[in-house]
Design a protein around this motif. Structure first.
Motif, mmCIF file in Angstrom:
data_model
loop_
_atom_site.group_PDB
_atom_site.id
_atom_site.type_symbol
_atom_site.label_atom_id
_atom_site.label_comp_id
_atom_site.label_asym_id
_atom_site.label_seq_id
_atom_site.Cartn_x
_atom_site.Cartn_y
_atom_site.Cartn_z
ATOM 1 N N ALA A 201 51.669 29.398 40.493
ATOM 2 C CA ALA A 201 50.870 30.591 40.298
ATOM 3 C C ALA A 201 49.762 30.474 40.505
ATOM 4 O O ALA A 201 49.155 29.215 39.760
ATOM 5 C CB ALA A 201 51.562 31.411 39.503
ATOM 6 N N ALA A 202 48.605 31.033 41.923
ATOM 7 C CA ALA A 202 47.526 30.871 41.921
ATOM 8 C C ALA A 202 46.460 30.385 40.266
ATOM 9 O O ALA A 202 45.607 29.543 40.083
ATOM 10 C CB ALA A 202 46.889 31.900 42.256
ATOM 11 N N TRP A 203 47.031 31.688 38.945
ATOM 12 C CA TRP A 203 45.805 31.302 38.251
ATOM 13 C C TRP A 203 47.078 30.990 37.259
ATOM 14 O O TRP A 203 45.658 29.976 36.293
ATOM 15 C CB TRP A 203 44.669 33.224 37.810
ATOM 16 N N ASP A 204 47.609 30.762 37.016
ATOM 17 C CA ASP A 204 48.310 29.806 36.066
ATOM 18 C C ASP A 204 47.838 28.813 36.456
ATOM 19 O O ASP A 204 47.557 27.554 35.761
ATOM 20 C CB ASP A 204 49.968 30.070 36.033
ATOM 21 N N LEU A 205 47.600 28.208 37.648
ATOM 22 C CA LEU A 205 47.575 26.472 37.760
ATOM 23 C C LEU A 205 45.949 26.424 37.615
ATOM 24 O O LEU A 205 46.063 24.722 37.056
ATOM 25 C CB LEU A 205 47.909 26.413 39.782
ATOM 26 N N GLY B 280 40.672 33.112 54.117
ATOM 27 C CA GLY B 280 40.141 33.084 52.722
ATOM 28 C C GLY B 280 41.192 33.648 51.729
ATOM 29 O O GLY B 280 40.485 33.189 50.088
ATOM 30 N N GLN B 281 42.122 33.975 51.195
ATOM 31 C CA GLN B 281 43.323 35.073 50.377
ATOM 32 C C GLN B 281 44.115 33.430 49.636
ATOM 33 O O GLN B 281 44.672 32.302 50.731
ATOM 34 C CB GLN B 281 43.813 35.965 50.729
ATOM 35 N N LEU B 282 44.016 33.519 48.714
ATOM 36 C CA LEU B 282 45.215 32.028 48.022
ATOM 37 C C LEU B 282 46.407 33.100 48.091
ATOM 38 O O LEU B 282 46.347 34.455 47.285
ATOM 39 C CB LEU B 282 43.616 31.638 46.403
ATOM 40 N N PRO B 283 47.262 31.747 47.353
ATOM 41 C CA PRO B 283 48.593 32.854 47.472
ATOM 42 C C PRO B 283 48.607 32.684 46.554
ATOM 43 O O PRO B 283 48.236 31.886 45.345
ATOM 44 C CB PRO B 283 49.067 31.179 48.094
ATOM 45 N N ALA B 284 49.614 34.350 45.999
ATOM 46 C CA ALA B 284 49.938 33.929 44.610
ATOM 47 C C ALA B 284 51.064 33.555 43.848
ATOM 48 O O ALA B 284 50.931 33.280 42.798
ATOM 49 C CB ALA B 284 49.598 35.644 44.649
ATOM 50 N N TYR B 285 52.394 33.556 45.147
ATOM 51 C CA TYR B 285 53.234 32.708 43.879
ATOM 52 C C TYR B 285 54.504 33.199 44.509
ATOM 53 O O TYR B 285 54.094 34.442 45.511
ATOM 54 C CB TYR B 285 53.615 33.626 42.431
ATOM 55 N N PRO C 272 43.902 37.466 39.291
ATOM 56 C CA PRO C 272 42.757 37.030 39.371
ATOM 57 C C PRO C 272 41.700 35.997 39.585
ATOM 58 O O PRO C 272 42.221 34.485 39.004
ATOM 59 C CB PRO C 272 41.966 37.201 37.750
ATOM 60 N N PRO C 273 40.376 35.836 39.929
ATOM 61 C CA PRO C 273 40.170 35.002 40.408
ATOM 62 C C PRO C 273 39.313 34.054 39.571
ATOM 63 O O PRO C 273 38.360 33.851 39.426
ATOM 64 C CB PRO C 273 38.800 35.597 41.390
ATOM 65 N N VAL C 274 40.084 32.784 38.944
ATOM 66 C CA VAL C 274 39.272 31.546 38.285
ATOM 67 C C VAL C 274 39.204 30.629 38.500
ATOM 68 O O VAL C 274 38.988 30.304 37.991
ATOM 69 C CB VAL C 274 40.670 32.389 36.566
ATOM 70 N N HIS C 275 39.292 30.642 40.287
ATOM 71 C CA HIS C 275 39.344 28.589 40.255
ATOM 72 C C HIS C 275 38.022 28.325 40.265
ATOM 73 O O HIS C 275 37.019 26.974 40.239
ATOM 74 C CB HIS C 275 39.925 28.943 41.642
#
Length: 894
Positions: A423-427, A459-464, A473-476
């Motif tokens: 999951a994008a923000w978990d990671l 440009g979208q990141l995969p969520a899960y 949330p865009p935390v990267h």
């Protein structure tokens, strides 16, 4: 440099900085989207647990304490039988969504005891009842309970009350990267002798590409204590094992008779060992078979009360004349000592023993949760699994717009049973704790998610995998800076600018996607819908309303302000080394100011309540603020940064533009979010002006609102007595404070943002308060807790909040850990007192662990909090007692 650091340095030079063998086997492959070929998208029912032992997977494997090679061609795991179960214990059992009263949930007792980043040493503990495993009882009891009742757990069944169980500890020690020794210790905890059957199992993943090989993978007998596994791409491997009662072969293929009602071609199916061991069926045929794609030696043991028996195996890529030469056991001692040496080097010195244990097991859980993840969406959409034909509904259903996504990597998972997908923000959160142990892998993971086979072309990141299009949330950018700073500190002030540049370039695409897609009115107020927070809102925030109603989100806007500020910080750091990034830093600085203006000058700040709210914008009607006090309104605290004078002096163009922009906005009486320190050496950039910060902190630090004994709640306790309700499009919605498991069925009801404590949110808040505190010093002091009369500066408040979070894990004076709740009796037994779990979230009233029991992903951030807190265990003590209240003398002294 420790032995482990030397190995990590060698791996860092590889294109993929990973060991060939590791704990890359999932703990649940059934019930995943990847294995769902149905036209209706019900993954849990399409591939249920009851099929897992007899139906071959298409996209990966699962097992108990398993390992595999980096491409998961060949797997090893342990299977068990207590003489009473209807199936072998080959994988962890849990409830599928719909069976549990709070959604899916693993119902097993297992623990990640130790691990090294290179996996040269690993320990895993599984607790196996000696009575029949209560599969049906766990389903029935949970199914009949309401959402208002707690879940019925394995420890509630009574099977562990008198210690009638086995401890099965699996330990791996590598001689080199392709030579793995395996020790399986089985301890009888009961006061009477007991029987157990153990099957160390080796098998090949039944992948589609294997069918294209001229020579299919095969495991073949060599002699009575060894087999050879041959794979065209992997090469040859040998499994050596001690003398066993039996040695059985079968194939990792589906039992079509059970799954489809179609007769099998032969009896050598995936579940053949179940039939042979439990019923004695076809055992002679399995004994006569000398090759296959699945193999197990069989050990039938009777273990005396309190005794331990041990099985040794060895998996290596070269033939051995003496696989277990005299003294081979000493390798386990050597690798354990190397692990001790490594952790002594990377963790703070002089740490309280229990805190050191928490840190080490948090990192061990992260390392155990690496998983091989295989998913080609285009192929998944357009091919059959051999059971269900390809349907048009599936082609236009879930994730059909992500056909470019082709994943085949080792990824850090949130939890290998409850969330066996990234999951994008978990990671992003996981990488921060991972950076302490292995910064190279942490950087690799952050960059991996931005690669073209993950990130969408827009440009979208995969969520899960349940919905790649959901928005996290865009935390990267924040996580990239965190990882950069952690490694920079480890390397004596030398940072990896190349990594920052790579991340920055890809995040430019993602930032642009947010601007184009989530700010429909172009006013720097953002939507986002889901934002990873499931049921934080009164309704599903991804829902599209009728009658031209839009939801403008306080947290969506705050996250974007934070994102812009993080991108500015990245650009400034790079610009010190590469001036070409200086004007990009200016771009993000100015964008941050505009977002800050929108957040504060439009309608998201409620002047009456002194709080930020989501707002429903309705055409032809007044805007409707959703007056819910939740972390939605506190997300604004995350966007805070400082720039010191020295950096300004180095970056002339940025400094010039900054000063011009400041003059222009102040002369034209426009919003200006920045402050200078009294000595003029620092500038504070923050979404929250000083006066609003003080108002928010009154809520944040009030035990009748957000402040709990274990940290900051996700929703204010105020809503326990004052639920919030509204009606839209004829539908009524209500939200109230739920301290524990979710009572809402939004998103399946398996997580709750309506009251419990979440570690990543606390981590962000604590970090932010520390930055505010370092800037304001004694010029801002607040009551802690609100109403206590005690004044603290914001650094002291950050320390206090850190202590509360740590108190969820740290033993109290009675030897109990708060998160264990009513199960403390089990974890105070001598054999269990050092077992630490890292729950998904924690009850907002009593701190009991909830959700995924082993989600060491973002909860592993507690290890970082312990490092920041230092050797101060006494600060935790005041908050360990559930009856702690605002007026407690103990808290005031702390």
């Amino acid at each position: 440099m420790t032995a482990e650091h030397q190995r990590l340095a060698a791996n860092a030079s590889k294109p993929v900085p990973l060991e060939k063998w590791g704990p890359y086997v999932s703990e649940r492959q059934w019930g995943t989207v990847r294995e769902d070929y149905s036209p209706y998208g019900d993954a849990w029912n399409y591939f249920p647990f009851d099929h897992a032992h007899c139906r071959a997977y298409k996209w990966g494997e699962d097992g108990l304490a398993g390992i595999s090679d980096i491409q998961q061609n060949l797997c090893f795991a342990v299977a068990l039988w207590n003489g009473k179960d209807p199936i072998l214990k080959e994988r962890l059992f849990g409830l599928k969504n719909g069976e549990g009263n709070h959604g899916e949930d693993v119902k097993e007792l297992y623990y990640y005891l130790d691990n090294l980043p290179t996996h040269y040493y690993m320990e895993y503990l599984y607790k196996y009842p000696q009575q029949a495993f209560p599969y049906d009882l766990l389903r029935q009891e949970n199914r009949k309970r309401s959402r208002q009742e707690v879940e019925y757990e394995l420890l509630d069944t009574g099977l562990f009350d008198n210690n009638q169980y086995f401890d099965v500890q699996v330990t791996y020690a590598k001689r080199n990267s392709q030579d793995v020794f395996i020790r399986i210790d089985i301890t009888n905890r009961y006061n009477k002798a007991a029987d157990i059957t153990v099957l160390p199992t080796l098998w090949f993943y039944n992948r589609q590409s294997n069918q294209k090989l001229a020579e299919p993978p095969m495991i073949s007998a060599v002699d009575k204590t060894s087999v050879k596994a041959t794979h065209k791409r992997l090469g040859e491997y040998y499994l050596y094992f001690q003398h066993a009662n039996d040695a059985l072969f079968t194939n990792n293929v589906t039992n079509t008779e059970i799954v489809q009602g179609i007769p099998n071609e032969d009896l050598f199916t995936k579940d053949a060992f179940h039939q042979a061991i439990i019923n004695g069926s076809n055992i002679q045929e399995l004994r006569r078979k000398k090759s296959g794609t699945k193999f197990s030696p069989v050990y039938k043991m009777r273990i005396a009360a309190g005794d331990t028996q041990t099985i040794y195996c060895r998996l290596c890529n070269e033939p051995q004349k003496q696989p277990f030469a005299e003294g081979f056991e000493y390798l386990f001692t050597i690798r354990k000592e190397e692990a001790d040496e490594y952790y002594a080097d990377i963790l703070p010195k002089g740490m309280d023993k229990d805190m050191a244990l928490i840190q080490r097991q948090a990192i061990a859980g992260l390392l155990w949760s690496k998983q091989y993840y295989h998913f080609d969406v285009e192929r998944w959409l357009n091919t059959s699994d051999g059971i269900t034909p390809v349907s048009q509904g599936k082609k236009t259903g879930r994730n059909h717009e992500w056909s470019h996504l082709k994943n085949q990597d080792i990824i850090s998972m949130p939890d290998k049973w409850e969330y066996p997908w990234y999951a994008a923000w978990d990671l992003a959160f996981q990488c921060i704790s991972m950076a302490v142990a292995d910064p190279t892998f942490a950087k690799h993971q952050l960059l991996l998610l931005m690669r073209e086979w993950y990130m969408k072309p827009d440009g979208q990141l995969p969520a899960y995998e349940w919905n790649f299009s959901d928005v996290n949330p865009p935390v990267h950018a924040w996580a990239a800076m965190q990882v950069y700073e952690i490694e920079k500190k480890q390397k004596g002030g030398v940072g990896d600018i190349i990594f920052l540049k790579k991340a920055f370039q890809k995040l430019l695409l993602n930032f642009t996607w947010w601007i184009n897609r989530k700010d429909p009115n172009g006013n720097n107020i953002f939507e986002g819908g889901f934002l990873g927070l499931d049921n934080i809102g009164v309704f599903n925030r991804s829902y599209h309303f009728l009658n031209e109603v839009e939801l403008e989100q306080a947290d969506g806007t705050s996250w974007m302000g934070t994102y812009a500020l993080d991108m500015m910080d990245m650009a400034l750091e790079i610009a010190v080394h590469d001036p070409s990034f200086e004007d990009t830093a200016t771009k993000f600085f100015e964008h941050f100011v505009l977002i800050a203006e929108s957040l504060n000058e439009h309608h998201l700040w409620n002047e009456e309540d002194k709080f930020y709210y989501d707002v429903l914008v309705r055409k032809g009607a007044d805007n409707l603020p959703l007056r819910i006090k939740s972390i939605v309104g506190l997300t604004s605290l995350y966007a805070v940064s400082t720039i010191d004078k020295k950096k300004f002096e180095k970056l002339k163009d940025f400094s010039k533009r900054y000063k011009w922009f400041e003059r222009y906005r102040l002369q034209n009486k426009k919003f200006w979010p920045n402050e200078k320190s009294e000595d003029g050496k620092q500038i504070l950039l923050s979404l929250v002006p000083k006066d609003k910060l003080v108002h928010l902190l009154r809520y944040l630090l009030d035990e009748a609102e957000f402040l709990s004994p274990g940290g900051i709640r996700a929703l204010s306790k105020y809503h326990e007595e004052h639920p919030y309700s509204l009606t839209i499009d004829g539908n009524s919605y209500t939200i109230r404070y739920d301290p524990g498991d979710s009572t809402s069925d939004i998103f399946g009801g398996n997580s709750n943002w309506r009251g419990p404590v979440w570690i990543p949110i606390n981590y962000l808040i604590i970090q932010s308060l520390r930055k505010y505190g370092e800037f304001y010093g004694e010029s801002i002091q607040v009551e802690y807790p609100t109403g206590s009369g005690v004044q603290l500066n914001l650094c002291q408040v950050a320390d206090e909040l850190t202590g509360r979070v740590i108190s969820l894990f740290h033993k109290d004076k009675d030897g109990s850990r708060r998160y264990n709740g009513e199960y403390s009796w089990f974890y105070q037994r001598p054999e269990n007192e050092q077992l630490v779990l890292f729950y998904e979230y924690f009850n907002g009233d009593n701190g009991r662990g909830l959700g995924a029991a082993h989600q060491t992903g973002w909860t592993a951030l507690v290890a970082e909090l312990i490092s920041e807190y230092g050797n101060k265990p006494e600060k935790c003590a005041p908050h360990l007692l559930p009856e702690t209240n605002t007026k407690s003398d103990a808290i005031l002294k702390a």
